[in-house]
Design a protein around this motif. Structure first.
Motif, PDB file in Angstrom:
ATOM      1  N   LYS A  29       5.370   1.381  -1.614  1.00  0.00           N
ATOM      2  CA  LYS A  29       6.354   1.896  -2.573  1.00  0.00           C
ATOM      3  C   LYS A  29       7.654   2.162  -1.842  1.00  0.00           C
ATOM      4  CE  LYS A  29       7.980   3.322  -6.448  1.00  0.00           C
ATOM      5  NZ  LYS A  29       8.113   2.407  -7.594  1.00  0.00           N
ATOM      6  N   ARG A  30       8.704   1.475  -2.275  1.00  0.00           N
ATOM      7  CA  ARG A  30      10.030   1.683  -1.675  1.00  0.00           C
ATOM      8  C   ARG A  30      10.991   2.222  -2.717  1.00  0.00           C
ATOM      9  NH1 ARG A  30       8.055  -1.652   2.149  1.00  0.00           N
ATOM     10  NH2 ARG A  30       7.595  -3.498   0.918  1.00  0.00           N
ATOM     11  N   TYR A  31      11.786   3.189  -2.275  1.00  0.00           N
ATOM     12  CA  TYR A  31      12.905   3.664  -3.093  1.00  0.00           C
ATOM     13  C   TYR A  31      14.173   3.294  -2.332  1.00  0.00           C
ATOM     14  CZ  TYR A  31       9.396   6.700  -5.299  1.00  0.00           C
ATOM     15  OH  TYR A  31       8.300   7.188  -5.946  1.00  0.00           O
ATOM     16  N   GLY A  32      14.797   2.191  -2.671  1.00  0.00           N
ATOM     17  CA  GLY A  32      15.960   1.742  -1.909  1.00  0.00           C
ATOM     18  C   GLY A  32      15.586   1.551  -0.449  1.00  0.00           C
ATOM     19  N   GLU A  33      16.229   2.305   0.427  1.00  0.00           N
ATOM     20  CA  GLU A  33      15.977   2.204   1.864  1.00  0.00           C
ATOM     21  C   GLU A  33      14.695   2.923   2.289  1.00  0.00           C
ATOM     22  OE1 GLU A  33      18.748   0.846   4.427  1.00  0.00           O
ATOM     23  OE2 GLU A  33      18.333  -0.224   2.558  1.00  0.00           O
ATOM     24  N   LEU A  37       5.519   4.673   0.813  1.00  0.00           N
ATOM     25  CA  LEU A  37       4.157   4.257   1.181  1.00  0.00           C
ATOM     26  C   LEU A  37       4.215   2.855   1.737  1.00  0.00           C
ATOM     27  CD1 LEU A  37       1.859   5.335  -1.788  1.00  0.00           C
ATOM     28  CD2 LEU A  37       1.886   6.310   0.523  1.00  0.00           C
ATOM     29  N   GLU A  38       3.396   2.594   2.753  1.00  0.00           N
ATOM     30  CA  GLU A  38       3.406   1.286   3.411  1.00  0.00           C
ATOM     31  C   GLU A  38       1.994   0.719   3.437  1.00  0.00           C
ATOM     32  OE1 GLU A  38       6.231  -0.166   4.749  1.00  0.00           O
ATOM     33  OE2 GLU A  38       5.058  -1.919   5.288  1.00  0.00           O
ATOM     34  N   GLU A  39       1.751  -0.330   2.652  1.00  0.00           N
ATOM     35  CA  GLU A  39       0.478  -1.072   2.732  1.00  0.00           C
ATOM     36  C   GLU A  39      -0.746  -0.157   2.664  1.00  0.00           C
ATOM     37  OE1 GLU A  39      -0.445  -4.441   3.221  1.00  0.00           O
ATOM     38  OE2 GLU A  39       1.571  -4.908   2.519  1.00  0.00           O
ATOM     39  N   LEU A  40      -0.811   0.634   1.619  1.00  0.00           N
ATOM     40  CA  LEU A  40      -1.912   1.587   1.483  1.00  0.00           C
ATOM     41  C   LEU A  40      -3.165   0.892   0.962  1.00  0.00           C
ATOM     42  CD1 LEU A  40      -2.062   4.759   1.760  1.00  0.00           C
ATOM     43  CD2 LEU A  40      -2.041   4.789  -0.733  1.00  0.00           C
ATOM     44  N   ASP A  41      -4.279   1.074   1.662  1.00  0.00           N
ATOM     45  CA  ASP A  41      -5.580   0.601   1.208  1.00  0.00           C
ATOM     46  C   ASP A  41      -6.514   1.796   1.117  1.00  0.00           C
ATOM     47  OD1 ASP A  41      -5.443  -2.311   1.003  1.00  0.00           O
ATOM     48  OD2 ASP A  41      -5.009  -2.230   3.158  1.00  0.00           O
ATOM     49  N   LEU A  42      -7.166   1.960  -0.037  1.00  0.00           N
ATOM     50  CA  LEU A  42      -7.979   3.149  -0.232  1.00  0.00           C
ATOM     51  C   LEU A  42      -9.028   2.882  -1.298  1.00  0.00           C
ATOM     52  CD1 LEU A  42      -7.688   5.900   1.082  1.00  0.00           C
ATOM     53  CD2 LEU A  42      -6.298   6.631  -0.848  1.00  0.00           C
ATOM     54  N   LYS A  43     -10.256   3.348  -1.037  1.00  0.00           N
ATOM     55  CA  LYS A  43     -11.323   3.223  -2.033  1.00  0.00           C
ATOM     56  C   LYS A  43     -11.942   4.602  -2.219  1.00  0.00           C
ATOM     57  CE  LYS A  43     -13.553  -1.093  -1.633  1.00  0.00           C
ATOM     58  NZ  LYS A  43     -14.728  -1.879  -1.226  1.00  0.00           N
ATOM     59  N   ILE A  44     -11.972   5.079  -3.449  1.00  0.00           N
ATOM     60  CA  ILE A  44     -12.526   6.399  -3.720  1.00  0.00           C
ATOM     61  C   ILE A  44     -13.684   6.253  -4.702  1.00  0.00           C
ATOM     62  CG2 ILE A  44     -11.999   8.682  -4.695  1.00  0.00           C
ATOM     63  CD1 ILE A  44      -9.002   7.934  -3.702  1.00  0.00           C
ATOM     64  N   GLU A  71       4.389   5.780 -11.514  1.00  0.00           N
ATOM     65  CA  GLU A  71       5.159   4.817 -10.716  1.00  0.00           C
ATOM     66  C   GLU A  71       4.364   3.521 -10.636  1.00  0.00           C
ATOM     67  OE1 GLU A  71       8.047   5.516  -9.376  1.00  0.00           O
ATOM     68  OE2 GLU A  71       8.073   7.709  -9.097  1.00  0.00           O
ATOM     69  N   THR A  72       5.083   2.393 -10.494  1.00  0.00           N
ATOM     70  CA  THR A  72       4.393   1.142 -10.173  1.00  0.00           C
ATOM     71  C   THR A  72       4.687   0.803  -8.714  1.00  0.00           C
ATOM     72  OG1 THR A  72       6.267  -0.002 -11.133  1.00  0.00           O
ATOM     73  CG2 THR A  72       4.264   0.109 -12.467  1.00  0.00           C
TER      74      THR A  72
END
Ligand code: ADP
Ligand code: MG
Length: 358
Positions: A29-33, A37-44, A71-72
């Protein structure tokens, strides 16, 4: 008193074959600059009490908002029970959120606050009444339905916020620092209640906190976030006893970091390692260390009396400016005398198998 030690409990994740309650794949998830979040992998897994632990700004709330649909993701996908929900709006997801600031309607009664979501969903009046009563009972507020939020304590308001989420019977409950505004005693009491509700209803909880003790005591598993990335995922005891990185060792509990010449002197190799303060002990004159022990000598530079334990800051002989924090339980009657040991020369020993390379 209910048992809140997650380690004593079997994690529902073990042996689970059902679809995960929540799965995040490669979500950024990026907001402008700013990269939140960077490349999140998660299983719950379903029925899991899962915590997202990290300092302020590490991306915890952003992760929750991706799951809730507020958010998308810039890239990546979100799944609920195996279904791709990345493009779905929040109201089409079987997920509810409890916010830190409660977000109650001040002019409405407690019961009306709890009922509101059901009205929006056009649930019949009779069902609404039953479900509101159920939800208020779950949070032990059955006698408070007619009050306004302003007539409640902080802990009671938090329980209304919880009832308002539970009344929708969501498969997944997202909680964003829900106890952050409460004082310590109340927070500890609510921790026990939340844990009991989660266990009794078998719901999936995703719990955001910056409080490492809270994450350790409440969760089946936790993810430690730092700067938008996951540093480690695992059960509390794993994360605490086997921190995967320097950051985790420092953020989850207190750790000594030993590196360079000090590591060489203490452990025989320059490989940096961390060691927990409670793994160390002072050697008395006559004590012999065990064969596997690391042993150092030094001088007590500072003593911090903590009630149940005492924390010592020890400078290590011949190891540059390396200091070690040593924790000792105050078992004896002589604890107040601990303060008199300032400046004393000591020997410290610990089993070298507690050294964690980082
Ligand atoms: P946390 O909940 O762990 O404190 P957040 O997920 O709120 O962290 O924020 C992660 C990062 O993303 C922070 O640097 C924050 O400033 C940034 N951020 C969050 N939301 C927005 C937004 N709407 N616009 C710009 N930056 C944002
Ligand atoms: Mg946040």
């Amino acid at each position: 008193m209910p048992d809140v030690s997650a380690t004593a409990e079997r994690s529902p994740a073990e042996g689970a074959t059902a679809a995960p309650a929540v799965e995040i794949r490669g979500a950024s998830k990026r907001y402008g600059e700013v990269t939140a979040l960077e490349e999140l992998d998660l299983k719950i897994e379903q029925g899991e009490f899962f915590s997202l632990l990290g300092p302020s700004g590490s991306g915890k709330t952003t992760a929750l908002r991706l799951i809730a649909g507020f958010e998308t993701p810039t890239t990546g996908r979100v799944f609920l029970l195996g279904q791709d929900v990345t493009g779905l709006p929040p109201y089409d997801r079987d997920v509810n959120t409890v916010f830190q600031d409660y977000a109650l309607f001040p002019h409405m009664t407690v019961a009306a606050n709890v009922e509101y979501g059901l009205m929006v969903k056009k649930v019949s009046a009779r069902d609404r009444r039953d479900r509101v009563a159920d939800a208020l009972r779950m949070v032990r507020l059955e006698a408070y339905g007619k009050r306004k939020p302003a007539e409640l304590s902080g802990g009671q308001r938090q329980r209304v916020a919880l009832a308002r989420a539970l009344v929708n019977r969501p498969g997944v409950l997202l909680l964003d620092e829900p106890l952050g505004a409460l004082d310590l005693k109340l927070r500890q009491q609510m921790q026990i209640e939340l844990k009991a509700i989660q266990r009794d209803l078998g719901l999936t909880f995703i719990y955001v906190t910056h409080d490492q003790e809270e994450a350790l005591t409440m969760s089946h598993r936790l993810a430690v976030l730092n700067d938008g990335r996951i540093e480690q995922v695992g059960p509390p005891a794993d994360v605490y006893e086997r921190p995967a990185s320097r950051f985790v060792a420092g953020f989850v509990g207190t750790s000594n970091l030993v590196e360079g010449a000090a590591a060489e002197k203490i452990a025989g190799s320059e490989e940096p390692f961390t060691i927990r303060p409670e793994k160390m002990r002072f050697l008395l004159e006559a004590d012999l260390p065990a064969p596997d022990d690391c042993v150092v000598s030094g001088r007590i530079e500072e003593v911090i009396y903590l009630g149940s334990s005492t924390r010592f800051l020890v400078s290590v002989d011949g190891a540059g400016d390396q200091t070690l924090i040593v924790n000792e339980q105050n078992r004896g009657l002589r604890s107040p005398e601990a303060l008199d040991v300032l400046g004393r020369r000591v020997r410290i020993a610990w089993d070298r198998r507690n050294n964690r390379p980082v």
